[in-house]
Design an enzyme around this catalytic site. Structure first.
Site, short mmCIF file in Angstrom:
data_model
loop_
_atom_site.label_atom_id
_atom_site.label_comp_id
_atom_site.label_asym_id
_atom_site.label_seq_id
_atom_site.Cartn_x
_atom_site.Cartn_y
_atom_site.Cartn_z
N ASP A 140 -7.37 -17.99 5.43
CA ASP A 140 -7.83 -19.45 6.55
C ASP A 140 -9.10 -19.32 8.26
O ASP A 140 -9.18 -18.01 8.24
CB ASP A 140 -6.98 -20.12 7.58
CG ASP A 140 -5.97 -18.89 7.34
OD1 ASP A 140 -6.24 -18.15 8.11
OD2 ASP A 140 -4.89 -20.19 7.99
N ASP A 187 6.39 -23.28 12.52
CA ASP A 187 6.84 -24.33 12.50
C ASP A 187 6.48 -24.35 10.70
O ASP A 187 7.24 -25.54 10.30
CB ASP A 187 5.47 -26.05 12.94
CG ASP A 187 4.30 -25.23 12.41
OD1 ASP A 187 3.83 -24.53 11.82
OD2 ASP A 187 3.38 -25.94 13.08
N HIS A 191 4.44 -23.52 8.59
CA HIS A 191 3.15 -23.38 7.63
C HIS A 191 2.48 -21.59 6.80
O HIS A 191 3.02 -21.06 7.62
CB HIS A 191 2.04 -23.81 8.52
CG HIS A 191 1.71 -22.59 9.46
ND1 HIS A 191 1.28 -23.59 10.79
CD2 HIS A 191 1.22 -21.29 10.10
CE1 HIS A 191 1.26 -21.98 11.81
NE2 HIS A 191 1.35 -20.85 10.90
N GLU A 250 -0.38 -27.47 7.57
CA GLU A 250 0.69 -27.80 8.79
C GLU A 250 1.79 -28.70 8.06
O GLU A 250 1.54 -29.35 6.70
CB GLU A 250 -0.06 -27.99 10.05
CG GLU A 250 -0.80 -27.52 10.23
CD GLU A 250 0.39 -26.94 11.39
OE1 GLU A 250 1.31 -26.24 11.19
OE2 GLU A 250 -0.35 -26.17 12.92
C1 F6R Z 1 -3.12 -16.49 9.12
C2 F6R Z 1 -2.16 -17.38 8.35
C3 F6R Z 1 -1.29 -18.48 9.36
C4 F6R Z 1 -0.25 -16.97 10.23
C5 F6R Z 1 1.09 -17.61 11.03
C6 F6R Z 1 1.78 -16.66 11.26
O1 F6R Z 1 -4.04 -16.50 8.10
O2 F6R Z 1 -2.27 -18.23 7.69
O3 F6R Z 1 -0.14 -18.84 8.40
O4 F6R Z 1 0.59 -16.13 8.90
O5 F6R Z 1 0.54 -18.56 11.37
O6 F6R Z 1 1.17 -15.79 12.61
P1 F6R Z 1 1.75 -14.44 13.29
O7 F6R Z 1 1.35 -13.36 11.64
O8 F6R Z 1 0.53 -14.06 13.86
O9 F6R Z 1 2.78 -14.87 13.60
#
Ligand code: F6R
Length: 259
Positions: free
Chosen positions: A66, A135, A137, A142
């Protein structure tokens, strides 16, 4: 269901997953890796250089999950910059072979389609690293994201913006939109490896692994994948009902099965 591996800490998770990535690169030098950003994959990236020593990495390919929309690609927190700093440079990969969705406003209307075409042309991702949002995702899919979704623009939840504010000077600087591989895109990868560390992820992990399969908790989509591995520390595992069974299963796993 996914295989759950409970490890003592993030470094142990990094070592386990880096071993698997090194094995893939040895077997297939032009392997297509699915890269994640955020804090979670960092222990994997840190464990890789030692394991990849002496290997020719010039044909390794990669696709990030992403990118923020409308953030200057040169901004240090754009995922293009993060992937360059944490993956391409330390490992010495060929930047031309590592793609990140294009979040620039100009061309955003077709950026999703272009990314899907590039993924298709590369033959798809072999191993996809995933973190999980508080959440639920994965990627930036989301709650409410379709299980059939492909790479497209999404609106970040306020919870995600506030979780990610730590990477920016203030929450006002966190973009509201992103471009992310869809759940349908992610489910096409050969092997999903979802990592999670810490208490803040326990509820999302329990829902994803043991709860109902629902678009309200996008990470539950991994239950539909034939080869998904969830590598978590004790804190992230603290909401799991069947943790003892997962430990027993992993401890007694036949060597030949691999990760
Ligand atoms: C990042 C992504 C997100 C993160 C998620 C957790 O490329 O796709 O799904 O993996 O927001 O973020 P962290 O690892 O910073 O807790």
């Amino acid at each position: 269901m996914a295989e759950i591996v409970i490890v003592p800490d993030a470094a142990a998770a990094g070592a386990l997953v880096a071993d698997e990535i090194a094995r893939l690169i040895r077997r297939t030098p032009d392997v297509v890796l699915g890269l994640a950003t955020g804090s979670t994959p960092v222990p994997v990236y840190e464990a890789l250089p030692e394991r990849l020593q002496g290997l020719d990495l010039s044909s390794v390919r990669g696709f990030a999950l992403d990118e923020y929309v409308g953030l200057d690609p040169a901004h240090p927190e754009s995922y293009r910059s993060v992937i360059a700093r944490e993956v391409i440079e330390p490992l010495g990969l060929d930047p031309a072979r590592i793609r990140v969705p294009d979040g620039r406003l100009q061309g955003i209307q077709h950026a999703g389609e272009d990314y899907e075409a590039a993924l298709g042309a590369a033959g798809g991702v072999e191993l996809q690293l995933l973190g999980i949002g508080t959440d639920g995702h994965i990627g930036f899919n989301e709650p409410g994201s379709s299980f059939a979704s492909l790479t497209r623009v999404k609106t970040l939840t306020e919870q995600t913006r506030s979780d990610n504010a730590r990477f920016f000077d203030s929450i006002d600087d966190v973009p509201r939109h992103c471009i992310t591989q869809g759940l349908g895109t992610i489910l096409r990868a050969g092997h999903l490896v979802l990592l999670a560390f810490g208490d803040s992820k326990a509820e999302a992990v329990a829902g994803a692994v043991e709860g109902p399969v629902t678009a309200s908790l996008p990470a539950s989509a991994i239950q539909l994948h034939p080869h998904a591995t969830v590598v978590i520390d004790e804190e992230a595992a603290s909401g799991l009902r069947f943790a003892d069974y997962y430990r027993y299963t992993f401890d007694n796993k036949p060597e030949w099965q691999g990760l």
